[in-house]
Design a protein around this motif. Structure first.
Motif, PDB file in Angstrom:
ATOM      1  N   THR A   1       0.868  -1.180   0.000  1.00 57.67           N
ATOM      2  CA  THR A   1       0.000   0.000   0.000  1.00 57.67           C
ATOM      3  C   THR A   1       0.906   1.232   0.000  1.00 57.67           C
ATOM      4  OG1 THR A   1       0.023   0.191   2.395  1.00 57.67           O
ATOM      5  CG2 THR A   1      -1.717  -1.193   1.422  1.00 57.67           C
TER       6      THR A   1
ATOM      7  N   ASP B   1      -6.436   7.711  -0.595  1.00 62.88           N
ATOM      8  CA  ASP B   1      -6.628   6.638   0.386  1.00 62.88           C
ATOM      9  C   ASP B   1      -5.285   5.915   0.622  1.00 62.88           C
ATOM     10  OD1 ASP B   1      -7.294   4.347   1.747  1.00 62.88           O
ATOM     11  OD2 ASP B   1      -9.199   4.075   0.694  1.00 62.88           O
ATOM     12  N   PRO B   2      -4.823   5.867   1.879  1.00 69.21           N
ATOM     13  CA  PRO B   2      -3.494   5.266   2.154  1.00 69.21           C
ATOM     14  C   PRO B   2      -3.381   3.798   1.784  1.00 69.21           C
ATOM     15  CG  PRO B   2      -4.320   6.474   4.074  1.00 69.21           C
ATOM     16  CD  PRO B   2      -5.432   6.441   3.085  1.00 69.21           C
TER      17      PRO B   2
ATOM     18  N   THR C   1       2.628   9.557   7.601  1.00 69.03           N
ATOM     19  CA  THR C   1       2.541   9.402   6.135  1.00 69.03           C
ATOM     20  C   THR C   1       1.084   9.209   5.721  1.00 69.03           C
ATOM     21  OG1 THR C   1       4.755   8.470   6.066  1.00 69.03           O
ATOM     22  CG2 THR C   1       3.348   7.999   4.179  1.00 69.03           C
ATOM     23  N   GLU C   2       0.355   8.440   6.509  1.00 68.41           N
ATOM     24  CA  GLU C   2      -1.077   8.239   6.214  1.00 68.41           C
ATOM     25  C   GLU C   2      -1.819   9.575   6.253  1.00 68.41           C
ATOM     26  OE1 GLU C   2      -1.780   3.646   7.686  1.00 68.41           O
ATOM     27  OE2 GLU C   2      -2.293   5.286   9.054  1.00 68.41           O
ATOM     28  N   LYS C   3      -1.447  10.427   7.228  1.00 62.35           N
ATOM     29  CA  LYS C   3      -2.117  11.736   7.328  1.00 62.35           C
ATOM     30  C   LYS C   3      -1.842  12.578   6.082  1.00 62.35           C
ATOM     31  CE  LYS C   3      -2.448  12.329  12.261  1.00 62.35           C
ATOM     32  NZ  LYS C   3      -1.488  12.535  13.347  1.00 62.35           N
TER      33      LYS C   3
ATOM     34  N   SER D   1       6.278   5.131   3.629  1.00 60.04           N
ATOM     35  CA  SER D   1       6.882   5.361   4.955  1.00 60.04           C
ATOM     36  C   SER D   1       8.241   4.663   5.038  1.00 60.04           C
ATOM     37  CB  SER D   1       5.953   4.934   6.092  1.00 60.04           C
ATOM     38  OG  SER D   1       5.567   3.599   5.930  1.00 60.04           O
TER      39      SER D   1
ATOM     40  N   ALA E   1       0.843   3.746   1.984  1.00 64.67           N
ATOM     41  CA  ALA E   1       1.291   4.089   3.342  1.00 64.67           C
ATOM     42  C   ALA E   1       2.544   3.285   3.696  1.00 64.67           C
ATOM     43  CB  ALA E   1       0.176   3.814   4.344  1.00 64.67           C
ATOM     44  N   ASN E   2       2.563   2.009   3.350  1.00 62.53           N
ATOM     45  CA  ASN E   2       3.725   1.180   3.664  1.00 62.53           C
ATOM     46  C   ASN E   2       4.918   1.515   2.783  1.00 62.53           C
ATOM     47  OD1 ASN E   2       2.767  -0.360   5.804  1.00 62.53           O
ATOM     48  ND2 ASN E   2       1.702  -1.768   4.426  1.00 62.53           N
TER      49      ASN E   2
ATOM     50  N   LYS F   1       4.744   5.951   9.761  1.00 58.05           N
ATOM     51  CA  LYS F   1       3.657   5.444   8.916  1.00 58.05           C
ATOM     52  C   LYS F   1       2.358   6.233   9.173  1.00 58.05           C
ATOM     53  CE  LYS F   1       1.053   1.436   7.646  1.00 58.05           C
ATOM     54  NZ  LYS F   1       0.540   0.155   8.090  1.00 58.05           N
ATOM     55  N   GLU F   2       2.091   6.516  10.456  1.00 63.10           N
ATOM     56  CA  GLU F   2       0.857   7.258  10.792  1.00 63.10           C
ATOM     57  C   GLU F   2       0.895   8.663  10.170  1.00 63.10           C
ATOM     58  OE1 GLU F   2       2.604   5.397  13.009  1.00 63.10           O
ATOM     59  OE2 GLU F   2       1.074   3.822  12.803  1.00 63.10           O
TER      60      GLU F   2
END
Ligand code: SAM
Length: 295
Positions: free
Chosen positions: A232, A260-261, A250-252, A238, A234-235, A247-248
């Motif tokens: 994904t 969508d992450p 990066t998701e933001k 990050s 996000a993964n 990772k959190e």
């Protein structure tokens, strides 16, 4: 002007006369079909206002016709034997033969002085072993108005591919950020001597400048997104070395770029890559400021 070289017999006999053999290591598959030669040159709509840069002219099959139609042609050939053929056969007042590796030469020096009314066009039957480096070498130099290149068919598909397709990758996004690209027509291996193992395609690129970013800046993001295609975003992002965010975080960033992450890089449009890169930069700056304030 010397006789046409587009007849296979001529290409072969010219090489024989100079004691040359086609070199596989230099991607030497010579075009021997007049119809395809003309289709390529017609696609570039060459006129007397054009200064043409040809990469890998070989024995001059395209060069000869380009020189008839353009103001002048710079022909860059790595093979010293072929450069000699070109110097002997082509009119020196219209064709400047440069002997060397095109990747080691600066594009502006290759075209020389260009008047305001002249346009620069790049036309080539590319050596397939270095197609991508050559495209990148010229993509970042925005002075050309059009590029018409013959490439391996599969590379042609990658150059124009869109999100969600197998051919879509870092090359497609990089090209899309610099230019509008289209496959004009496919070319059978029968029109070359010696015959390559692969089919070919003629692609036209026209530069674009409407994304508002320097495409080079986005390339770490694009590479990271495609480097781990199955992960994904996000993964994959990050884990990228240039990204200091968790990772959190990066998701933001992904969410604030409206992405969508859990999506994968291969589903992002070039526009989304640009939006995401801008968001990373914005957040990066905020962090910078916060860091300095905290000192
Ligand atoms: N334009 C010719 C034609 O259509 O018949 C020849 C095309 S052949 C596919 C590619 C040409 O690129 C060869 O003449 C080869 O020697 C030349 N070439 C290979 N590597 C090169 C490089 N790094 N710089 C310039 N020319 C190169």
């Amino acid at each position: 002007m010397p006789g046409d070289v587009v007849v296979p017999r001529n290409t072969r006999s010219i090489l024989e006369k100079y004691g040359l053999q086609p070199k596989k290591s230099l991607g030497q598959n010579f075009l021997i079909d007049r119809n395809i030669r003309d289709k390529i040159i017609d696609a570039a709509a060459i006129t007397q206002d054009d200064v043409v840069l040809e990469i890998g002219p070989g024995v001059g099959t395209l060069t000869e016709e380009l020189a008839r139609r353009a103001a002048r042609v710079t022909a860059v050939e790595l093979d010293g034997g072929l450069a000699q053929v070109l110097r002997d056969r082509l009119p020196s007042e219209r064709v400047w033969v440069v002997e060397g590796d095109v990747l080691a030469l600066e594009p502006p020096a290759l075209v020389g002085e260009v008047s305001p009314k002249q346009r620069i066009k790049i036309v080539a039957n590319l050596p397939y072993y270095i197609t991508s480096p050559i495209i990148f070498h010229f993509l970042e130099w925005k002075r050309w108005e059009m590029m018409v290149i013959m490439v391996q068919e599969e590379v042609g598909e990658r150059l124009v591919a869109g999100p969600g397709t197998k051919a879509y990758g870092a090359l497609s996004v990089a090209v899309a950020l610099h230019a509008r690209a289209e496959v004009l027509f496919k070319v059978s291996s029968r029109v070359f001597w010696p015959r390559p193992q692969v089919g070919s395609a003629v692609v036209r690129l026209v530069p674009r400048d409407d994304f508002g970013v320097d495409p080079k800046e986005c390339s770490p993001l694009v590479r990271a997104a495609f480097g781990q295609r199955r992960k994904t975003l996000a993964n994959a992002l990050s884990a990228a070395p240039w990204n200091p965010l968790s990772k959190e975080e990066t998701e933001k960033v992904l969410l604030s770029a409206r992405i969508d992450p859990v999506r994968r890089g291969e589903s992002l449009t070039p526009e989304e890559f640009v939006r995401l890169w801008m968001e990373f930069q914005r957040v990066g700056k905020i962090q910078d400021v916060a860091g300095r304030n905290g000192d």
